[in-house]
Structures are given as C-alpha cells and as structure tokens.
Write a protein that holds these residues in place. Structure first.
Motif, PDB file in Angstrom:
ATOM      1  N   THR A  67      -4.747   7.287  -8.777  1.00  0.00           N
ATOM      2  CA  THR A  67      -3.830   7.024  -7.672  1.00  0.00           C
ATOM      3  C   THR A  67      -4.065   5.644  -7.094  1.00  0.00           C
ATOM      4  O   THR A  67      -3.128   4.883  -6.838  1.00  0.00           O
ATOM      5  CB  THR A  67      -4.012   8.082  -6.557  1.00  0.00           C
ATOM      6  N   GLU A  68      -5.345   5.280  -6.916  1.00  0.00           N
ATOM      7  CA  GLU A  68      -5.663   3.962  -6.383  1.00  0.00           C
ATOM      8  C   GLU A  68      -5.242   2.869  -7.359  1.00  0.00           C
ATOM      9  O   GLU A  68      -4.823   1.793  -6.957  1.00  0.00           O
ATOM     10  CB  GLU A  68      -7.159   3.878  -6.081  1.00  0.00           C
ATOM     11  N   ASN A  69      -5.357   3.156  -8.664  1.00  0.00           N
ATOM     12  CA  ASN A  69      -4.893   2.201  -9.664  1.00  0.00           C
ATOM     13  C   ASN A  69      -3.420   1.901  -9.466  1.00  0.00           C
ATOM     14  O   ASN A  69      -3.001   0.756  -9.435  1.00  0.00           O
ATOM     15  CB  ASN A  69      -5.088   2.795 -11.067  1.00  0.00           C
ATOM     16  N   ILE A  70      -2.638   2.955  -9.357  1.00  0.00           N
ATOM     17  CA  ILE A  70      -1.194   2.809  -9.207  1.00  0.00           C
ATOM     18  C   ILE A  70      -0.862   2.092  -7.906  1.00  0.00           C
ATOM     19  O   ILE A  70      -0.002   1.212  -7.867  1.00  0.00           O
ATOM     20  CB  ILE A  70      -0.508   4.196  -9.265  1.00  0.00           C
ATOM     21  N   GLU A  71      -1.568   2.450  -6.843  1.00  0.00           N
ATOM     22  CA  GLU A  71      -1.321   1.807  -5.554  1.00  0.00           C
ATOM     23  C   GLU A  71      -1.624   0.313  -5.618  1.00  0.00           C
ATOM     24  O   GLU A  71      -0.872  -0.512  -5.086  1.00  0.00           O
ATOM     25  CB  GLU A  71      -2.169   2.473  -4.466  1.00  0.00           C
ATOM     26  N   ALA A  72      -2.719  -0.031  -6.273  1.00  0.00           N
ATOM     27  CA  ALA A  72      -3.093  -1.445  -6.390  1.00  0.00           C
ATOM     28  C   ALA A  72      -2.050  -2.216  -7.187  1.00  0.00           C
ATOM     29  O   ALA A  72      -1.670  -3.335  -6.828  1.00  0.00           O
ATOM     30  CB  ALA A  72      -4.465  -1.568  -7.048  1.00  0.00           C
ATOM     31  N   LEU A  73      -1.585  -1.620  -8.275  1.00  0.00           N
ATOM     32  CA  LEU A  73      -0.591  -2.288  -9.108  1.00  0.00           C
ATOM     33  C   LEU A  73       0.757  -2.394  -8.403  1.00  0.00           C
ATOM     34  O   LEU A  73       1.452  -3.406  -8.519  1.00  0.00           O
ATOM     35  CB  LEU A  73      -0.442  -1.541 -10.434  1.00  0.00           C
ATOM     36  N   ASN A  74       1.118  -1.340  -7.673  1.00  0.00           N
ATOM     37  CA  ASN A  74       2.378  -1.389  -6.919  1.00  0.00           C
ATOM     38  C   ASN A  74       2.330  -2.486  -5.860  1.00  0.00           C
ATOM     39  O   ASN A  74       3.306  -3.217  -5.655  1.00  0.00           O
ATOM     40  CB  ASN A  74       2.657  -0.031  -6.258  1.00  0.00           C
ATOM     41  N   ALA A  75       1.184  -2.590  -5.179  1.00  0.00           N
ATOM     42  CA  ALA A  75       1.028  -3.633  -4.158  1.00  0.00           C
ATOM     43  C   ALA A  75       1.098  -5.015  -4.800  1.00  0.00           C
ATOM     44  O   ALA A  75       1.738  -5.934  -4.271  1.00  0.00           O
ATOM     45  CB  ALA A  75      -0.298  -3.447  -3.424  1.00  0.00           C
ATOM     46  N   ALA A  76       0.451  -5.163  -5.959  1.00  0.00           N
ATOM     47  CA  ALA A  76       0.479  -6.448  -6.671  1.00  0.00           C
ATOM     48  C   ALA A  76       1.894  -6.776  -7.132  1.00  0.00           C
ATOM     49  O   ALA A  76       2.326  -7.932  -7.088  1.00  0.00           O
ATOM     50  CB  ALA A  76      -0.476  -6.399  -7.865  1.00  0.00           C
ATOM     51  N   GLU A  77       2.619  -5.747  -7.563  1.00  0.00           N
ATOM     52  CA  GLU A  77       3.998  -5.942  -8.020  1.00  0.00           C
ATOM     53  C   GLU A  77       4.879  -6.477  -6.895  1.00  0.00           C
ATOM     54  O   GLU A  77       5.675  -7.405  -7.096  1.00  0.00           O
ATOM     55  CB  GLU A  77       4.545  -4.610  -8.532  1.00  0.00           C
ATOM     56  N   LEU A  78       4.713  -5.915  -5.701  1.00  0.00           N
ATOM     57  CA  LEU A  78       5.505  -6.368  -4.552  1.00  0.00           C
ATOM     58  C   LEU A  78       5.173  -7.819  -4.197  1.00  0.00           C
ATOM     59  O   LEU A  78       6.064  -8.616  -3.885  1.00  0.00           O
ATOM     60  CB  LEU A  78       5.253  -5.457  -3.350  1.00  0.00           C
ATOM     61  N   LYS A  79       3.888  -8.146  -4.251  1.00  0.00           N
ATOM     62  CA  LYS A  79       3.475  -9.527  -3.963  1.00  0.00           C
ATOM     63  C   LYS A  79       4.054 -10.485  -4.998  1.00  0.00           C
ATOM     64  O   LYS A  79       4.528 -11.574  -4.663  1.00  0.00           O
ATOM     65  CB  LYS A  79       1.945  -9.630  -3.950  1.00  0.00           C
ATOM     66  N   LEU A  80       4.013 -10.065  -6.263  1.00  0.00           N
ATOM     67  CA  LEU A  80       4.534 -10.921  -7.332  1.00  0.00           C
ATOM     68  C   LEU A  80       6.036 -11.130  -7.180  1.00  0.00           C
ATOM     69  O   LEU A  80       6.541 -12.246  -7.352  1.00  0.00           O
ATOM     70  CB  LEU A  80       4.218 -10.308  -8.696  1.00  0.00           C
ATOM     71  N   GLN A  81       6.758 -10.067  -6.837  1.00  0.00           N
ATOM     72  CA  GLN A  81       8.203 -10.197  -6.624  1.00  0.00           C
ATOM     73  C   GLN A  81       8.496 -11.170  -5.489  1.00  0.00           C
ATOM     74  O   GLN A  81       9.418 -11.992  -5.576  1.00  0.00           O
ATOM     75  CB  GLN A  81       8.814  -8.825  -6.317  1.00  0.00           C
ATOM     76  N   ASP A  82       7.698 -11.094  -4.425  1.00  0.00           N
ATOM     77  CA  ASP A  82       7.887 -11.996  -3.292  1.00  0.00           C
ATOM     78  C   ASP A  82       7.629 -13.442  -3.705  1.00  0.00           C
ATOM     79  O   ASP A  82       8.370 -14.358  -3.322  1.00  0.00           O
ATOM     80  CB  ASP A  82       6.952 -11.595  -2.147  1.00  0.00           C
ATOM     81  N   ILE A  83       6.588 -13.645  -4.514  1.00  0.00           N
ATOM     82  CA  ILE A  83       6.265 -14.996  -4.995  1.00  0.00           C
ATOM     83  C   ILE A  83       7.398 -15.526  -5.871  1.00  0.00           C
ATOM     84  O   ILE A  83       7.837 -16.671  -5.732  1.00  0.00           O
ATOM     85  CB  ILE A  83       4.928 -14.978  -5.774  1.00  0.00           C
ATOM     86  N   GLN A 101      -6.143 -11.575   0.366  1.00  0.00           N
ATOM     87  CA  GLN A 101      -5.227 -10.600  -0.221  1.00  0.00           C
ATOM     88  C   GLN A 101      -4.853 -10.956  -1.661  1.00  0.00           C
ATOM     89  O   GLN A 101      -3.968 -10.346  -2.245  1.00  0.00           O
ATOM     90  CB  GLN A 101      -3.959 -10.501   0.639  1.00  0.00           C
ATOM     91  N   LEU A 102      -5.541 -11.944  -2.217  1.00  0.00           N
ATOM     92  CA  LEU A 102      -5.297 -12.322  -3.611  1.00  0.00           C
ATOM     93  C   LEU A 102      -6.240 -11.499  -4.484  1.00  0.00           C
ATOM     94  O   LEU A 102      -7.357 -11.892  -4.761  1.00  0.00           O
ATOM     95  CB  LEU A 102      -5.546 -13.817  -3.811  1.00  0.00           C
ATOM     96  N   ASP A 103      -5.778 -10.317  -4.891  1.00  0.00           N
ATOM     97  CA  ASP A 103      -6.655  -9.402  -5.617  1.00  0.00           C
ATOM     98  C   ASP A 103      -6.533  -9.586  -7.124  1.00  0.00           C
ATOM     99  O   ASP A 103      -5.663 -10.293  -7.629  1.00  0.00           O
ATOM    100  CB  ASP A 103      -6.357  -7.948  -5.229  1.00  0.00           C
ATOM    101  N   SER A 104      -7.429  -8.913  -7.846  1.00  0.00           N
ATOM    102  CA  SER A 104      -7.483  -9.075  -9.298  1.00  0.00           C
ATOM    103  C   SER A 104      -6.218  -8.565  -9.983  1.00  0.00           C
ATOM    104  O   SER A 104      -5.799  -9.096 -11.005  1.00  0.00           O
ATOM    105  CB  SER A 104      -8.709  -8.352  -9.862  1.00  0.00           C
ATOM    106  N   ALA A 105      -5.592  -7.525  -9.421  1.00  0.00           N
ATOM    107  CA  ALA A 105      -4.375  -6.977 -10.036  1.00  0.00           C
ATOM    108  C   ALA A 105      -3.260  -8.016 -10.035  1.00  0.00           C
ATOM    109  O   ALA A 105      -2.564  -8.204 -11.041  1.00  0.00           O
ATOM    110  CB  ALA A 105      -3.935  -5.715  -9.291  1.00  0.00           C
ATOM    111  N   LEU A 106      -3.093  -8.711  -8.914  1.00  0.00           N
ATOM    112  CA  LEU A 106      -2.045  -9.733  -8.825  1.00  0.00           C
ATOM    113  C   LEU A 106      -2.341 -10.903  -9.756  1.00  0.00           C
ATOM    114  O   LEU A 106      -1.454 -11.388 -10.463  1.00  0.00           O
ATOM    115  CB  LEU A 106      -1.912 -10.223  -7.378  1.00  0.00           C
ATOM    116  N   VAL A 107      -3.584 -11.350  -9.773  1.00  0.00           N
ATOM    117  CA  VAL A 107      -3.947 -12.473 -10.641  1.00  0.00           C
ATOM    118  C   VAL A 107      -3.736 -12.102 -12.102  1.00  0.00           C
ATOM    119  O   VAL A 107      -3.253 -12.912 -12.900  1.00  0.00           O
ATOM    120  CB  VAL A 107      -5.405 -12.908 -10.390  1.00  0.00           C
TER     121      VAL A 107
END
Length: 203
Positions: free
Chosen positions: A26-42, A63-69
């Motif tokens: 669940t935390e994996n999915i949450e982290a990736l979803n959060a990264a996805e939203l950040k990437l879309q905003d970028i 807030q620059l986490d490993s999932a987003l990078v």
C-alpha cells in the motif's frame, strides 16, 4: 506548457521494481501515486526553467523523493533510447533529469559525498592529501560538476564506523539509502583502511 506528453502510467510500471522498498504494498502504491502527481505538475510547467524550478522547490522542502527521481530517470532513459521522440523532448527530459539528480545529490549528507569521493582514489598519497583537504575548513561550494566540502575527522570517522559496523553485523536496514550503496566487500575494505588512516593521523 511543455510540448510533450509522458505516459506516466507506463513510467510507473517501469520503475516500480526499482523504487526503494517500503514496508507494505500500500505504501508503495501511495509513494508512486504521489510521485506521479508531482511529475504531472512538473510536466505541465509553462517552460523548462519553470519545470526545473519546481524540482528545486521540491528539494528545498525535502519532497524530492526517490520514486519521483526514478520516474524522471526512467522518462529520460526511455526518451534517449527512442527513435519516436523529437530531440526537443529529449532535451527537456535531460534537463529535468540533471536537475533532479543534482538536487538529490545535494540532499545527501556531505560526509557520504566526501566518503564516496575518497573511495575513488587509489593512490595512498593522493588519498591522504584529499583527507587533509576534507578536514580543512573553508567556504563550502556546491556546483553542477564540482563540490567544495569539508567535515571533521570525528564526523567522517563516525560515518565510516557506522557503515562498516552495519556491514559486519548485517544491519543494512539501519542506514540511509546513500550509505547502503557503499556496502560491498571491496568498498568496506577500503573504508576500514580509511578509518585507520583517520585514527592514526587525524584523531
């Protein structure tokens, strides 16, 4: 707005295995979803500079986490290998990749950055000279290609001892991710030598 579209869903699937392990799926999915939203905003930024500033701002807020990078890295890697994307798109993604990696590097504890550099030096005299430089106070500078950092013998020794002890006692999970990268036999042997050098000459 940036003139390209990134299939974020495909990116997410591609980098899922590479994202740092979390306690539950669940935390994996949450982290990736959060990264996805950040990437879309970028991606929706009006210019490359604005997109890079958003990455800088995320780094400033921790807030620059490993999932987003990893998503940005995967996007750049996919674009680089593709014949279907225009050079302009590749150039944009390269700038985002460089900005993200540069910020992630700066978030790393300076002792780890110093240690990683010292471990690349094979010549004992050159390594001793680099240690002296590392322990000489001065103005700290952080650049795109070169850093000027310093620390104390005690702080560097503590980091080395922590990593080496974690290796010997199988406590890898207690280390930050950047330090876990150093846990292989050859590097640990070099760190043992560095630790002794620091003890003998600087403490």
């Amino acid at each position: 707005m940036l003139k390209y579209v990134v299939d974020v869903a495909k990116l997410r699937n591609a980098c899922l295995a590479a994202v740092e392990a979390y306690d539950t799926a669940t935390e994996n999915i949450e982290a990736l979803n959060a990264a996805e939203l950040k990437l879309q905003d970028i991606i929706n930024s009006p210019s490359v500079d604005a997109a890079c500033r958003k990455i800088d701002n995320l780094a400033e807020k921790n807030q620059l986490d490993s999932a987003l990078v990893l998503m940005i890295t995967k996007a750049w890697s996919a674009a680089k290998e593709s014949n279907m994307m225009k050079d302009e798109v590749k150039d944009v993604l390269f700038h985002l990749y460089k900005t993200a990696r540069g910020n992630l590097q700066r978030l790393m504890p300076k002792e780890i950055r110093i240690l990683k550099y010292l471990l690349t030096i094979e010549d004992p005299e050159e390594r001793m000279s680099a240690l002296k430089d590392a322990f000489t106070p001065g103005e700290e500078l952080e650049g795109q290609d070169i850093d000027s950092l310093y620390t104390t013998p005690e702080q560097l020794h503590t980091w080395i001892r922590t990593i080496v002890d974690a290796y010997h006692f199988s406590r890898e999970g207690t280390l930050i991710r950047e330090a876990r990268d150093l846990m292989n036999p050859k590097l640990v042997q070099k760190m043992e030598e560095l630790k002794k050098t620091i003890q003998d000459h600087f403490m």
